[in-house]
Design a protein around this motif. Structure first.
Motif, short mmCIF file in Angstrom:
data_model
loop_
_atom_site.label_atom_id
_atom_site.label_comp_id
_atom_site.label_asym_id
_atom_site.label_seq_id
_atom_site.Cartn_x
_atom_site.Cartn_y
_atom_site.Cartn_z
N TYR A 66 40.25 -67.66 -38.37
CA TYR A 66 39.05 -67.21 -39.07
C TYR A 66 37.83 -67.85 -38.44
CZ TYR A 66 38.78 -71.86 -41.02
OH TYR A 66 38.66 -73.21 -41.14
N ALA A 67 36.69 -67.20 -38.61
CA ALA A 67 35.38 -67.79 -38.32
C ALA A 67 34.44 -67.26 -39.38
CB ALA A 67 34.90 -67.39 -36.93
N GLY A 68 33.70 -68.17 -40.02
CA GLY A 68 32.83 -67.72 -41.09
C GLY A 68 31.99 -68.85 -41.66
N GLU A 69 31.40 -68.59 -42.82
CA GLU A 69 30.50 -69.54 -43.46
C GLU A 69 31.14 -70.14 -44.70
OE1 GLU A 69 26.68 -66.67 -42.43
OE2 GLU A 69 28.02 -66.33 -44.13
N VAL A 70 30.90 -71.41 -44.92
CA VAL A 70 31.39 -72.05 -46.13
C VAL A 70 30.67 -71.43 -47.33
CG1 VAL A 70 31.58 -74.20 -47.42
CG2 VAL A 70 31.90 -74.20 -44.93
N ALA A 71 31.46 -70.85 -48.24
CA ALA A 71 30.89 -70.18 -49.41
C ALA A 71 30.93 -71.06 -50.65
CB ALA A 71 31.63 -68.87 -49.68
N ALA A 72 31.92 -71.95 -50.73
CA ALA A 72 32.04 -72.84 -51.89
C ALA A 72 32.94 -74.01 -51.53
CB ALA A 72 32.59 -72.09 -53.09
N LEU A 73 32.73 -75.12 -52.23
CA LEU A 73 33.53 -76.33 -52.01
C LEU A 73 34.41 -76.58 -53.21
CD1 LEU A 73 30.99 -76.63 -50.10
CD2 LEU A 73 31.31 -79.10 -50.33
N GLY A 74 35.68 -76.91 -52.95
CA GLY A 74 36.58 -77.28 -54.02
C GLY A 74 36.35 -78.72 -54.45
N PRO A 75 37.02 -79.15 -55.51
CA PRO A 75 36.88 -80.54 -55.99
C PRO A 75 37.21 -81.55 -54.89
CG PRO A 75 38.10 -79.20 -57.56
CD PRO A 75 37.95 -78.37 -56.33
N GLY A 76 36.34 -82.52 -54.70
CA GLY A 76 36.60 -83.59 -53.73
C GLY A 76 36.24 -83.24 -52.30
N ALA A 77 35.82 -82.02 -52.03
CA ALA A 77 35.42 -81.66 -50.66
C ALA A 77 34.03 -82.19 -50.38
CB ALA A 77 35.45 -80.14 -50.49
N ARG A 78 33.90 -82.98 -49.30
CA ARG A 78 32.63 -83.66 -49.03
C ARG A 78 32.14 -83.50 -47.58
NH1 ARG A 78 35.70 -87.21 -52.14
NH2 ARG A 78 34.81 -87.69 -54.19
N GLU A 79 32.98 -82.98 -46.69
CA GLU A 79 32.64 -82.98 -45.27
C GLU A 79 31.72 -81.82 -44.87
OE1 GLU A 79 35.90 -83.43 -42.63
OE2 GLU A 79 36.75 -85.16 -43.69
N TRP A 80 31.58 -80.81 -45.73
CA TRP A 80 30.82 -79.61 -45.37
C TRP A 80 29.85 -79.23 -46.47
CZ3 TRP A 80 31.59 -78.14 -40.45
CH2 TRP A 80 32.79 -78.54 -39.84
N ARG A 81 28.89 -78.38 -46.11
CA ARG A 81 27.96 -77.83 -47.09
C ARG A 81 28.04 -76.31 -47.07
NH1 ARG A 81 22.34 -81.27 -45.98
NH2 ARG A 81 23.21 -83.36 -46.43
N GLU A 82 27.65 -75.70 -48.16
CA GLU A 82 27.62 -74.25 -48.21
C GLU A 82 26.69 -73.72 -47.10
OE1 GLU A 82 26.71 -72.66 -52.02
OE2 GLU A 82 28.22 -73.86 -53.06
N GLY A 83 27.16 -72.69 -46.41
CA GLY A 83 26.39 -72.11 -45.32
C GLY A 83 26.78 -72.61 -43.95
N ASP A 84 27.53 -73.73 -43.88
CA ASP A 84 27.98 -74.23 -42.57
C ASP A 84 28.88 -73.20 -41.89
OD1 ASP A 84 26.62 -76.61 -42.77
OD2 ASP A 84 28.36 -77.79 -43.41
N ARG A 85 28.72 -73.08 -40.56
CA ARG A 85 29.56 -72.18 -39.77
C ARG A 85 30.81 -72.93 -39.31
NH1 ARG A 85 27.53 -68.26 -35.86
NH2 ARG A 85 27.83 -69.89 -34.29
N VAL A 86 31.98 -72.40 -39.67
CA VAL A 86 33.24 -73.08 -39.35
C VAL A 86 34.25 -72.07 -38.83
CG1 VAL A 86 32.91 -74.94 -41.03
CG2 VAL A 86 34.06 -72.84 -41.74
N PHE A 87 35.23 -72.59 -38.08
CA PHE A 87 36.37 -71.76 -37.69
C PHE A 87 37.62 -72.62 -37.65
CE2 PHE A 87 35.32 -71.80 -32.78
CZ PHE A 87 35.22 -73.18 -32.79
N GLY A 88 38.78 -71.94 -37.58
CA GLY A 88 40.03 -72.68 -37.57
C GLY A 88 41.22 -71.77 -37.76
N LEU A 89 42.35 -72.39 -38.11
CA LEU A 89 43.63 -71.70 -38.25
C LEU A 89 44.10 -71.76 -39.70
CD1 LEU A 89 45.46 -73.15 -35.11
CD2 LEU A 89 44.30 -70.94 -35.31
N VAL A 90 44.84 -70.73 -40.11
CA VAL A 90 45.43 -70.68 -41.44
C VAL A 90 46.85 -70.15 -41.32
CG1 VAL A 90 43.32 -70.46 -42.81
CG2 VAL A 90 44.33 -68.43 -41.78
N GLY A 91 47.66 -70.37 -42.35
CA GLY A 91 49.02 -69.86 -42.33
C GLY A 91 49.10 -68.37 -42.56
N GLY A 92 48.02 -67.77 -43.01
CA GLY A 92 47.93 -66.34 -43.28
C GLY A 92 46.70 -66.07 -44.11
N GLY A 93 46.37 -64.79 -44.29
CA GLY A 93 45.25 -64.42 -45.14
C GLY A 93 43.92 -64.32 -44.44
N GLY A 94 43.88 -64.46 -43.11
CA GLY A 94 42.62 -64.43 -42.39
C GLY A 94 41.98 -63.07 -42.28
N HIS A 95 42.75 -62.00 -42.53
CA HIS A 95 42.20 -60.65 -42.41
C HIS A 95 41.74 -60.17 -43.79
CE1 HIS A 95 44.69 -60.16 -38.49
NE2 HIS A 95 43.67 -60.97 -38.37
#
Length: 336
Positions: A66-95
């Motif tokens: 996936y590549a996209g923007e952070v839309a929301a942070l779960g409990p305890g998430a501190r490394e990113w802010r909403e709107g940050d551009r991120v990419f990476g790998l997932v086990g599924g669900g990227g489409h």
């Protein structure tokens, strides 16, 4: 949210766009608004019913990157802010329009990459980089890359160039070899169906390539085998003493015969690698290394993803048909 759903095992037309619940980020997770993703062979296998998603991933929505923007942070998430551009790998669900990821597996997208380019990066460059690291590839080594015009293959060629490796490759057509040469491959061989179907001929072709064009004339120090099947055993005869073969893909088949005597005499290493089944902590380490060692090269333009064709999520069936054609060079990208 809108997602590409596998309605039943079968050909591309079993995929349908459907409204499904938007996932909710848990502890230390991010909800990412997906802007681009890409197809991989694993998506085709999952659609056919041969590659089930790992626990925690959607069983009927493919997509490993996936590549996209952070839309929301779960409990305890501190490394990113909403709107940050991120990419990476997932086990599924990227489409799909949204995906949930652990915050420490996300990597910042360089400003130099637009969304389609960013969507083409993760699986290809993380896989190639991780495989070369596992193989302990060093400057001066010769690396033989099967399916060299694939997304992972072209990423590996570029990484080899940066690392001071001599890249050799195989493909099914001379045109695909030309694309790989444009990225830094030194020499390659186009393997006809007749050669591939005859194990002695395949072994002879690979041995001739690596011994004639290897950096030291002794064969390949590293093999990145994205094909499997008969290619794996044939590659053993193309390797230098103490060579390391990384088995990454099984396009040509999941079974084959290995010359154990060749492995013993050459003191060769054969190692399998897969990203999807790794534990969270291992995935975090892999993505941190990717962020530190590869992303700066993408940001500077020293390397670039190769896009074969871009489809919208609404064109998911056509995108699968394109990848299945085996005519692609680089990545088939989805915009979402």
């Amino acid at each position: 949210m809108l997602a590409a759903v596998i309605t039943r095992p079968g050909p591309p037309d079993v995929l349908e766009l459907r409204e499904v619940p938007t996932p909710v980020p848990g502890t230390e997770q991010l909800l990412v608004r997906v802007r681009a993703s890409a197809l991989n062979r694993a998506d085709l296998h999952q659609r056919r019913g041969h590659y089930p998603a790992p626990p925690g991933a959607p069983a009927d929505v493919p997509g490993l990157e996936y590549a996209g923007e952070v839309a929301a942070l779960g409990p305890g998430a501190r490394e990113w802010r909403e709107g940050d551009r991120v990419f990476g790998l997932v086990g599924g669900g990227g489409h799909a329009e949204y995906v949930v990821v652990h915050e420490r597996t996300a990597v910042r997208v360089p400003d130099a990459l637009d969304w389609p380019a960013a969507g083409a990066v993760p699986e290809a460059f993380v896989t190639a980089h991780d495989a070369l690291r596992q193989a302990d590839a060093r400057a001066g080594d010769t690396v033989l890359i099967h399916a060299v015009a694939s997304g992972v293959g072209l990423a590996a060629v570029q990484l080899a160039r940066v690392l001071g490796l001599r890249a050799l490759g195989t493909a099914r057509t001379p045109a695909k070899l030309g694309d790989a040469r444009a990225h830094g491959m030194a020499h390659g061989v186009a393997l006809t169906r007749e050669v591939v179907a005859d194990p002695p001929s395949l072994a002879a072709a690979l041995s001739e390539l690596t011994h004639a064009h290897g950096a030291r004339g002794a064969g390949a120090d590293v093999v990145l085998d994205l094909v499997g099947g008969a290619y794996t055993n044939a590659s053993l005869h193309a390797m230098a003493p103490l060579g390391r073969l990384m088995l990454i893909g099984l396009v040509a088949g999941a079974e084959g015969t290995l010359d154990l005597g060749r492995i013993l005499r050459g003191r060769l290493t054969v190692r399998g690698t897969v990203m999807r089944a790794r534990a969270l902590e291992e995935r975090i380490v892999t993505m941190r290394r990717f962020a530190d060692e590869v992303v700066p090269l993408l940001a500077s333009g020293a390397m670039r993803p190769t896009i074969d064709r871009i489809f919208s999520l609404q064109e998911i069936v056509a995108a699968h048909e394109r990848l299945e054609s085996n005519e692609t060079v680089g990545k088939v990208v989805l915009t979402v």
